[in-house]
Design a protein around this motif. Structure first.
Motif, PDB file in Angstrom:
ATOM      1  N   UNK A  60      56.567  95.717   8.064  1.00 50.97           N
ATOM      2  CA  UNK A  60      56.952  96.440   9.283  1.00 50.97           C
ATOM      3  C   UNK A  60      57.774  97.689   8.982  1.00 50.97           C
ATOM      4  N   UNK A  61      58.631  97.648   7.955  1.00 51.12           N
ATOM      5  CA  UNK A  61      59.427  98.833   7.620  1.00 51.12           C
ATOM      6  C   UNK A  61      58.529 100.021   7.256  1.00 51.12           C
ATOM      7  N   UNK A  62      57.453  99.742   6.532  1.00 46.47           N
ATOM      8  CA  UNK A  62      56.554 100.791   6.070  1.00 46.47           C
ATOM      9  C   UNK A  62      55.686 101.342   7.197  1.00 46.47           C
ATOM     10  N   UNK A  63      55.455 100.541   8.223  1.00 48.44           N
ATOM     11  CA  UNK A  63      54.505 100.926   9.273  1.00 48.44           C
ATOM     12  C   UNK A  63      55.135 101.672  10.444  1.00 48.44           C
ATOM     13  N   UNK A  67      53.217 104.149  13.193  1.00 49.19           N
ATOM     14  CA  UNK A  67      52.957 103.610  14.530  1.00 49.19           C
ATOM     15  C   UNK A  67      53.598 104.475  15.612  1.00 49.19           C
ATOM     16  N   UNK A  68      54.779 105.001  15.337  1.00 52.68           N
ATOM     17  CA  UNK A  68      55.428 105.912  16.295  1.00 52.68           C
ATOM     18  C   UNK A  68      54.574 107.170  16.468  1.00 52.68           C
ATOM     19  N   UNK A  69      54.013 107.677  15.376  1.00 50.73           N
ATOM     20  CA  UNK A  69      53.125 108.846  15.478  1.00 50.73           C
ATOM     21  C   UNK A  69      51.901 108.522  16.326  1.00 50.73           C
ATOM     22  N   UNK A  95      60.270  98.099  15.442  1.00 55.39           N
ATOM     23  CA  UNK A  95      59.355  98.981  16.166  1.00 55.39           C
ATOM     24  C   UNK A  95      59.881  99.291  17.564  1.00 55.39           C
ATOM     25  N   UNK A  96      60.447  98.304  18.216  1.00 53.45           N
ATOM     26  CA  UNK A  96      61.018  98.530  19.551  1.00 53.45           C
ATOM     27  C   UNK A  96      62.142  99.550  19.483  1.00 53.45           C
ATOM     28  N   UNK A  97      63.024  99.403  18.518  1.00 55.86           N
ATOM     29  CA  UNK A  97      64.137 100.353  18.364  1.00 55.86           C
ATOM     30  C   UNK A  97      63.634 101.765  18.100  1.00 55.86           C
TER      31      UNK A  97
END
Length: 223
Positions: A60-63, A67-69, A95-97
């Motif tokens: 998740x850290x790498x993604x 994902x935001x883009x 991801x939510x943050x």
């Protein structure tokens, strides 16, 4: 701009899947799943053909940035975990943050989570409670136990079957033998069970009956 949906999935009983959750999962551009094999079966059961991508604690850290883009480009994404509500002792917070920080809309659907039914059916006070999730495995565990020994609110924990006896034994050591406790396992499933009593009574029960399944432990606060 796109949107992130946090979608709860059943913790055992597939009938707990909501109509709204099915609708969202069918309409988004991509579903992010903790385990694509587990979630693939769920999506197939409800005839959801949306593309599925792995999103778990190890990647998740790498993604997050990518994902935001994607969300900034107008994509709609849904995040699900293997069971229950995302980010509750599962991936989802990072991801939510990031979405909040980037002013991307986030919507969390209501739905299944293990600790709420365990707390409600425990018979212990639930007007005020503290959710602890999984305790530290090694570092910080003793310190956390010492702090919780002074907690006056009802406490809720998650635990795995192979660590249940150890955790209940430590609760007896730190909280005392007579502290009330309710232990629920396999919630919503065929072999759902809740065992209530004092810590020493419930420890005795699971010592005689080897723990199986996933557990939620609800412990009364200090009087």
């Amino acid at each position: 701009m796109g949107k992130l949906y946090l979608v709860p999935t059943p913790i055992g009983n597939l009938e707990d899947m909501t109509l709204r959750a099915i609708k969202v999962l069918k309409e988004v551009d991509l579903v992010l799943a903790e385990d694509t094999r587990t979630s693939g079966k769920l999506l197939k059961h409800f005839e959801i053909a949306t593309p599925l991508r792995s999103h778990h604690m190890h990647n998740e850290h790498k993604q997050v940035d990518a994902l935001v883009q994607k969300l900034n480009g107008g994509a709609t994404l849904a995040l699900i975990s293997d069971a229950g509500t995302p980010a509750i002792s599962d991936p989802g917070f990072l991801l939510t943050r990031a979405c909040v920080e980037n002013h991307i809309e986030v919507e969390c659907l209501p739905g299944a989570t293990a600790f709420v039914p365990a707390l409600v059916n425990s018979g212990l006070p639930n007007d005020r409670f503290v959710f602890e999730g999984f305790l530290p495995i090694k570092k910080g565990r003793q310190t956390r136990m010492q702090q919780l020994a002074e907690e006056h609110r009802t406490m809720v924990f998650y635990e795995s079957p192979h660590k249940l006896i150890k955790t209940l034994t430590q609760f007896v050591d730190y909280f005392g033998t007579d502290r009330p406790v309710s232990v629920s396992r396999e919630l919503t499933k065929l072999y759902e069970e809740t065992v209530r009593g004092t810590l020493v009574e419930v420890l005795s029960h699971f010592t005689e009956n080897p723990p199986k399944g996933e557990f939620v432990i609800v412990v009364g606060g200090k009087k």
